[in-house]
Enzyme design. Structure first.
Site, PDB file in Angstrom:
ATOM      1  N   HIS A 181      77.040 105.562  67.799  1.00 46.57           N
ATOM      2  CA  HIS A 181      78.410 105.031  67.733  1.00 46.57           C
ATOM      3  C   HIS A 181      79.275 106.177  67.214  1.00 46.57           C
ATOM      4  O   HIS A 181      79.737 106.159  66.076  1.00 46.57           O
ATOM      5  CB  HIS A 181      78.424 103.829  66.781  1.00 46.57           C
ATOM      6  CG  HIS A 181      79.640 102.965  66.861  1.00 46.57           C
ATOM      7  ND1 HIS A 181      80.803 103.338  67.516  1.00 46.57           N
ATOM      8  CD2 HIS A 181      79.879 101.719  66.363  1.00 46.57           C
ATOM      9  CE1 HIS A 181      81.694 102.358  67.389  1.00 46.57           C
ATOM     10  NE2 HIS A 181      81.155 101.372  66.711  1.00 46.57           N
ATOM     11  N   ARG A 201      80.991  99.755  75.540  1.00 47.96           N
ATOM     12  CA  ARG A 201      79.964  99.308  74.586  1.00 47.96           C
ATOM     13  C   ARG A 201      78.950  98.494  75.378  1.00 47.96           C
ATOM     14  O   ARG A 201      79.333  97.607  76.155  1.00 47.96           O
ATOM     15  CB  ARG A 201      80.569  98.452  73.489  1.00 47.96           C
ATOM     16  CG  ARG A 201      79.492  97.735  72.669  1.00 47.96           C
ATOM     17  CD  ARG A 201      80.022  97.058  71.445  1.00 47.96           C
ATOM     18  NE  ARG A 201      80.423  98.032  70.446  1.00 47.96           N
ATOM     19  CZ  ARG A 201      80.860  97.704  69.231  1.00 47.96           C
ATOM     20  NH1 ARG A 201      80.954  96.429  68.881  1.00 47.96           N
ATOM     21  NH2 ARG A 201      81.211  98.636  68.368  1.00 47.96           N
ATOM     22  N   LYS A 215      76.716  89.914  88.475  1.00 48.30           N
ATOM     23  CA  LYS A 215      76.231  89.779  89.857  1.00 48.30           C
ATOM     24  C   LYS A 215      75.168  90.824  90.177  1.00 48.30           C
ATOM     25  O   LYS A 215      74.712  90.927  91.314  1.00 48.30           O
ATOM     26  CB  LYS A 215      77.396  89.940  90.834  1.00 48.30           C
ATOM     27  CG  LYS A 215      78.510  88.930  90.643  1.00 48.30           C
ATOM     28  CD  LYS A 215      79.638  89.223  91.625  1.00 48.30           C
ATOM     29  CE  LYS A 215      80.829  88.321  91.388  1.00 48.30           C
ATOM     30  NZ  LYS A 215      81.996  88.761  92.168  1.00 48.30           N
ATOM     31  N   ARG A 218      86.792  95.170  65.858  1.00 49.44           N
ATOM     32  CA  ARG A 218      87.486  96.383  65.456  1.00 49.44           C
ATOM     33  C   ARG A 218      87.484  97.472  66.516  1.00 49.44           C
ATOM     34  O   ARG A 218      88.514  98.091  66.786  1.00 49.44           O
ATOM     35  CB  ARG A 218      86.843  96.972  64.189  1.00 49.44           C
ATOM     36  CG  ARG A 218      87.322  96.359  62.911  1.00 49.44           C
ATOM     37  CD  ARG A 218      86.246  96.438  61.849  1.00 49.44           C
ATOM     38  NE  ARG A 218      85.191  95.532  62.215  1.00 49.44           N
ATOM     39  CZ  ARG A 218      85.171  94.245  61.833  1.00 49.44           C
ATOM     40  NH1 ARG A 218      86.076  93.781  61.032  1.00 49.44           N
ATOM     41  NH2 ARG A 218      84.209  93.439  62.247  1.00 49.44           N
ATOM     42  N   THR A 219      86.325  97.740  67.088  1.00 52.65           N
ATOM     43  CA  THR A 219      86.247  98.918  67.959  1.00 52.65           C
ATOM     44  C   THR A 219      87.130  98.724  69.190  1.00 52.65           C
ATOM     45  O   THR A 219      87.908  99.603  69.555  1.00 52.65           O
ATOM     46  CB  THR A 219      84.786  99.196  68.348  1.00 52.65           C
ATOM     47  OG1 THR A 219      84.022  99.306  67.145  1.00 52.65           O
ATOM     48  CG2 THR A 219      84.666 100.501  69.114  1.00 52.65           C
TER      49      THR A 219
HETATM   50  C1  NCD Z   1      79.257  98.189  64.049  1.00 54.89           C
HETATM   51  C2  NCD Z   1      78.626  98.237  65.417  1.00 54.89           C
HETATM   52  O1  NCD Z   1      79.072  97.561  66.335  1.00 54.89           O
HETATM   53  O2  NCD Z   1      77.704  99.027  65.529  1.00 54.89           O
HETATM   54  N1  NCD Z   1      80.528  97.659  64.030  1.00 54.89           N
HETATM   55  C3  NCD Z   1      81.594  98.486  64.288  1.00 54.89           C
HETATM   56  O3  NCD Z   1      81.746  99.008  65.361  1.00 54.89           O
HETATM   57  N2  NCD Z   1      82.452  98.708  63.284  1.00 54.89           N
HETATM   58  C4  NCD Z   1      78.374  97.697  62.976  1.00 54.89           C
HETATM   59  C5  NCD Z   1      77.635  96.405  63.138  1.00 54.89           C
HETATM   60  O4  NCD Z   1      77.735  95.707  64.143  1.00 54.89           O
HETATM   61  O5  NCD Z   1      76.925  96.057  62.191  1.00 54.89           O
END
Ligand code: NCD
Length: 310
Positions: A137, A109, A88, A58-59
């Protein structure tokens, strides 16, 4: 140029209540435009780079979709841990300088707490944190606020239950801090080893916010307006047996929702494993797929604002 131009979005504490209000209002405007079928070209010619060192559906896709919906472009290393020069031994600072030559904004991320801040310090372009390990997040918190406001019509006066892995879940760390700008109260429901970090709970209480910690999910469901469920974060456990012991600690099923406060809103950042039974999906209370939809509008707002287009 606006107050947002060039800003990094790394932690909820980077944002004032006014900042959050401005983002949510902008997201609502983009949402309306999209529903009306308008095509927006505000970021025509701009490039977003997505650097994901941890899995995501999703993100990453919602950031990329948001950029494309604004007429911008995307370059991406999907599995940055293995397919970028990180494999590397390149440092985040060198990656930051490099990617800044290719893109006008970076979304990262990464499994390490503090990594997004580290990248931002070395990158001349704005950096947005899409999850730094067990840290924060912030963009998820913004779309969660947007969803709560849409579902409930307000943020003030709500009792919010946060359920599951409150220790390792970065979404709940960010969401609790973001909600603290409004008059809310919390019930935290977690197995004892997965309680919300003490610094966050203490910070909330110091701001005068009521926080109750409970082991009783059914009682929390009767007391809360919103129940926000999270996955037990398997990848954060050193001992796989502890994961096995704790998984399935709290499950929301149809009977629980039917016995809950009438009209309760059920949310989840997704992905879910087994903490919400699929038969909950058909209930009007289940807001988690509407929550997914809100992600695009909120990320359109963030991209347009840090790039100074609105
Ligand atoms: C979450 C995350 O990556 O922190 N997912 C997200 O971005 N919607 C939640 C999770 O991984 O449980």
């Amino acid at each position: 140029m606006t107050a947002f131009t060039g800003r990094d979005i790394i932690a909820v504490s980077d944002l004032s209540r006014e900042d959050i209000r401005a983002i949510l209002d902008r997201a609502a405007a983009f949402d309306r435009a999209r529903r009306a079928g308008e095509r927006l070209r505000l970021l025509d010619g701009s490039i977003l780079a997505t650097l994901f060192y941890e899995p995501s559906t999703r993100t990453r896709l919602s950031f990329e979709s948001a950029m494309l919906r604004l007429g911008g472009h995307v370059v991406s290393v999907a599995e940055a841990r293995t397919s970028s020069s990180a494999a590397k031994g390149e440092t985040l600072a060198d990656t930051a300088r490099t990617v800044s030559a290719y893109a006008d904004v970076i979304v990262i991320r990464h499994p390490a707490v503090g990594s997004a801040r580290e990248l931002a310090q070395a990158a001349p372009v704005p950096v947005i944190n899409a999850g730094d390990g067990t840290g924060e997040h912030p963009t998820q918190a913004l779309l969660d606020l947007y969803t709560i406001e849409r579902e409930r019509g307000r943020l003030d006066g709500l009792r919010i239950g946060l359920v599951g892995d409150l220790k390792n879940g970065r979404t709940v760390h960010s969401l609790a801090q973001a909600l603290a700008h409004w008059q809310v109260s919390f019930v935290f429901v977690a197995p004892p080893p997965l309680r919300m970090p003490e610094d966050i709970t203490a910070w909330l209480r110091a701001r005068g916010i009521e926080v109750e910690e409970s082991g009783d999910l059914a009682a929390a469901a009767q007391a809360c307006d919103v129940l926000y469920i999270t996955r037990i974060q398997r990848e954060r456990f050193e001992d796989p047996e502890e994961y096995v012991r704790l998984k399935g600690s709290y499950v929301v099923d149809r009977a629980l929702v039917e016995g809950a406060r009438p009209g309760i809103t059920i949310m989840h950042p997704l992905p879910r494993v087994d903490e919400i039974a699929p038969d909950v999906d058909l209930l009007p209370n289940a807001a988690y797929f509407r929550q997914v939809e809100s992600g695009v509008a909120v990320r359109m707002a963030l991209l347009a604002m840090v790039l100074g287009a609105v």
